[in-house]
Design an enzyme around this catalytic site. Structure first.
Site, mmCIF file in Angstrom:
data_model
loop_
_atom_site.group_PDB
_atom_site.id
_atom_site.type_symbol
_atom_site.label_atom_id
_atom_site.label_comp_id
_atom_site.label_asym_id
_atom_site.label_seq_id
_atom_site.Cartn_x
_atom_site.Cartn_y
_atom_site.Cartn_z
ATOM 1 N N ARG A 186 -9.219 5.073 3.193
ATOM 2 C CA ARG A 186 -9.726 5.064 1.723
ATOM 3 C C ARG A 186 -11.066 5.989 1.721
ATOM 4 O O ARG A 186 -11.810 5.567 2.572
ATOM 5 C CB ARG A 186 -10.033 3.682 1.301
ATOM 6 C CG ARG A 186 -8.613 2.917 0.606
ATOM 7 C CD ARG A 186 -8.105 3.423 -0.417
ATOM 8 N NE ARG A 186 -6.595 2.800 -0.697
ATOM 9 C CZ ARG A 186 -5.648 3.206 -0.396
ATOM 10 N NH1 ARG A 186 -5.210 4.310 0.607
ATOM 11 N NH2 ARG A 186 -4.591 2.589 -0.630
ATOM 12 N N GLU A 206 -11.658 10.638 -5.507
ATOM 13 C CA GLU A 206 -10.202 11.423 -5.616
ATOM 14 C C GLU A 206 -9.543 11.297 -6.978
ATOM 15 O O GLU A 206 -8.963 12.096 -7.293
ATOM 16 C CB GLU A 206 -9.359 11.168 -4.515
ATOM 17 C CG GLU A 206 -8.824 9.635 -4.661
ATOM 18 C CD GLU A 206 -8.013 9.260 -3.315
ATOM 19 O OE1 GLU A 206 -8.196 9.472 -2.210
ATOM 20 O OE2 GLU A 206 -6.769 8.671 -3.557
ATOM 21 N N HIS A 253 -4.247 12.775 -0.498
ATOM 22 C CA HIS A 253 -3.873 11.700 -0.234
ATOM 23 C C HIS A 253 -1.967 11.719 -0.180
ATOM 24 O O HIS A 253 -1.537 10.886 -0.934
ATOM 25 C CB HIS A 253 -3.872 10.555 -1.462
ATOM 26 C CG HIS A 253 -4.033 9.132 -1.353
ATOM 27 N ND1 HIS A 253 -5.082 8.318 -1.821
ATOM 28 C CD2 HIS A 253 -3.281 8.647 -0.486
ATOM 29 C CE1 HIS A 253 -4.709 7.174 -1.330
ATOM 30 N NE2 HIS A 253 -3.605 7.152 -0.457
HETATM 31 P P1 NAI Z 1 -3.470 -3.326 8.143
HETATM 32 O O1 NAI Z 1 -3.675 -4.679 7.354
HETATM 33 O O2 NAI Z 1 -2.289 -3.531 9.010
HETATM 34 O O3 NAI Z 1 -4.689 -3.007 9.240
HETATM 35 C C1 NAI Z 1 -5.982 -3.035 8.801
HETATM 36 C C2 NAI Z 1 -6.861 -3.620 10.015
HETATM 37 O O4 NAI Z 1 -8.246 -3.530 9.442
HETATM 38 C C3 NAI Z 1 -6.767 -4.891 10.303
HETATM 39 O O5 NAI Z 1 -6.647 -5.131 11.587
HETATM 40 C C4 NAI Z 1 -8.080 -5.839 9.920
HETATM 41 O O6 NAI Z 1 -8.524 -6.900 10.500
HETATM 42 C C5 NAI Z 1 -8.996 -4.627 10.058
HETATM 43 N N1 NAI Z 1 -10.211 -4.714 9.261
HETATM 44 C C6 NAI Z 1 -10.353 -5.402 7.979
HETATM 45 N N2 NAI Z 1 -11.443 -5.327 7.463
HETATM 46 C C7 NAI Z 1 -12.269 -4.339 8.629
HETATM 47 C C8 NAI Z 1 -13.434 -4.127 8.840
HETATM 48 N N3 NAI Z 1 -14.564 -4.390 7.839
HETATM 49 N N4 NAI Z 1 -13.874 -3.294 10.008
HETATM 50 C C9 NAI Z 1 -12.930 -3.128 10.848
HETATM 51 N N5 NAI Z 1 -11.752 -3.620 10.550
HETATM 52 C C10 NAI Z 1 -11.484 -4.111 9.733
HETATM 53 O O7 NAI Z 1 -3.351 -2.327 7.302
HETATM 54 P P2 NAI Z 1 -2.651 -0.931 7.828
HETATM 55 O O8 NAI Z 1 -1.167 -0.863 7.160
HETATM 56 O O9 NAI Z 1 -2.738 -0.487 9.058
HETATM 57 O O10 NAI Z 1 -3.307 -0.097 6.511
HETATM 58 C C11 NAI Z 1 -4.847 0.338 6.824
HETATM 59 C C12 NAI Z 1 -5.336 1.136 5.849
HETATM 60 O O11 NAI Z 1 -4.722 2.407 5.532
HETATM 61 C C13 NAI Z 1 -4.993 0.574 4.254
HETATM 62 O O12 NAI Z 1 -5.969 -0.613 4.043
HETATM 63 C C14 NAI Z 1 -5.177 1.647 3.314
HETATM 64 O O13 NAI Z 1 -6.246 1.743 2.854
HETATM 65 C C15 NAI Z 1 -4.738 2.804 4.134
HETATM 66 N N6 NAI Z 1 -3.408 3.350 3.571
HETATM 67 C C16 NAI Z 1 -3.651 4.887 3.419
HETATM 68 C C17 NAI Z 1 -2.382 5.393 3.094
HETATM 69 C C18 NAI Z 1 -2.360 7.035 2.662
HETATM 70 O O14 NAI Z 1 -1.534 7.600 2.259
HETATM 71 N N7 NAI Z 1 -3.463 7.817 2.956
HETATM 72 C C19 NAI Z 1 -1.050 4.827 3.154
HETATM 73 C C20 NAI Z 1 -1.285 3.516 3.122
HETATM 74 C C21 NAI Z 1 -2.337 2.825 3.730
#
Ligand code: NAI
Length: 331
Positions: A234, A263, A295
């Site tokens: 993000r 964005e 994105h």
């Molecule tokens: P997920 O929930 O599986 O993993 C997120 C990880 O971040 C978790 O292990 C969590 O403990 C950790 N976390 C939470 N707060 C934190 C912090 N302050 N510092 C360090 N680690 C922290 O989520 P997933 O599926 O891996 O997605 C990650 C991110 O990717 C989403 O939040 C979303 O913003 C982004 N995303 C972007 C897309 C794109 O098209 N560019 C598409 C899908 C997701």
């Protein structure tokens, strides 16, 4: 059930119609983004379906509630654009698609790393222009490079897994460490150590009040000179002004952004005939070592199918009064 779908593109219509074959819900597709100005379009719709740059702050949610909306379905995993506290207070159910293809995003992050390192984007243009020189295209071996993953959930771990195939060393920082990351050969460290030791840093944590601008001037100064920074998570995780300064000084040697804090003013639209009034974005686009995409990391056929099928299932579950893990609450 009548569903108002915002931020609709032709591909959303195609995949939502496919997913709706058996349920036959009544979709009304709007190209407009949802915000306070457009929220009256949702009046009379029990369900509102939104994407990443639709705004669901307190005022918009109140307007939706007044129009009879009881369910908001997000065609995304991230939900930083929704005021969940207010949604809870208003009794509006919010449901998301928690994982539609973490592979799609992880593969894109790796693609950005390869593109930036080996300057494929420059080589492509250069050769088309009849310039076959290699000057300025020197890369480095990923093998034995240290990659720091901030956030080692589904996407972070898959990115690490792919990069371990190249022989990279993996460092991870996560608020909630997990065994899966350790199993793929990753080592958890505190954030300062990750920043100091990584040749490549890739962001995969959600945007929260805590993670907002986690990559700021202080964090950047703690990184290796010439570090590669990748953000497919993000935009708000990075202070774009600070990163511009770090690019100017050479502290950041490569920058790959699929997301950008402002964005919503530019992404997903053809702006090629307009003047873009975002000086920070324009400055970033001028650096030869920056690649920005709109994105698109999620954008694969598999992901679109999963997003739309889960979105329809979220509506079915709501209609049947089922609580599921896809429901979001403030706490
Ligand atoms: P997920 O929930 O599986 O993993 C997120 C990880 O971040 C978790 O292990 C969590 O403990 C950790 N976390 C939470 N707060 C934190 C912090 N302050 N510092 C360090 N680690 C922290 O989520 P997933 O599926 O891996 O997605 C990650 C991110 O990717 C989403 O939040 C979303 O913003 C982004 N995303 C972007 C897309 C794109 O098209 N560019 C598409 C899908 C997701």
């Amino acid at each position: 059930m009548k569903i108002a779908v915002f931020s609709t593109k032709p591909y959303d219509i195609q995949y939502l119609k496919d997913a709706n074959r058996r349920t036959a819900y009544q979709f009304e597709f709007y190209e407009e983004r949802l915000n306070l100005r457009t929220s009256p379009l949702a009046a009379g719709f029990e369900v509102v379906c939104v994407f990443v740059n639709d705004v669901l702050d307190a005022e918009v949610l109140q307007s939706l509630k007044a129009g009879g909306t009881r369910l908001v379905v997000l065609r995304s995993a991230g939900f930083n654009n929704v005021d969940l506290k207010v949604a809870d207070e208003l009794g509006i159910s919010v449901r998301r698609v928690p994982a539609y293809s973490p592979n799609a995003v992880a593969e894109f992050a790796v693609g950005m790393i390869l593109t930036l390192n080996r300057k494929i984007y420059r080589a492509y243009n250069r050769v088309r222009d009849g310039n076959f020189s290699l000057e300025g295209l020197l890369g480095f071996d990923l093998h034995e490079s240290t990659v720091g993953l901030i956030g080692t959930g589904k996407i972070g771990t898959l990115t690490g897994q792919a990069l371990s195939g190249f022989g990279c060393k993996l460092l991870g920082y996560d608020k909630y460490p997990n065994d899966h990351f350790r199993q793929i050969g990753g080592s958890y460290v505190e954030l300062p150590e990750l920043l100091a030791k990584s040749d490549i840093i890739s962001l995969h944590c959600p945007l929260t009040a805590e993670s907002y601008h986690m990559i700021n001037a202080g964090a950047l100064s703690a990184m290796k000179d010439g570090v590669m920074l990748i953000n497919t998570s993000r935009g708000g995780l990075i202070n774009a002004v600070a990163v511009t300064e770090a690019l100017k000084s050479g502290k950041v040697g490569y920058l790959g952004l699929d997301v950008y804090e402002q964005e919503e003013d530019v992404f997903f639209e053809d702006r090629s005939n307009e003047i873009i009034h975002d000086d920070v974005l324009q400055r970033l686009l001028m650096f030869p070592n920056v690649v920005i995409t709109s994105h698109q990391a999620f954008f694969t056929k598999t992901a679109m199918r999963n997003i739309c099928e889960t979105t329809v299932q979220n509506i079915v579950d709501f209609e049947q009064g089922k609580s599921t893990a896809n429901e979001l609450h403030a706490n």
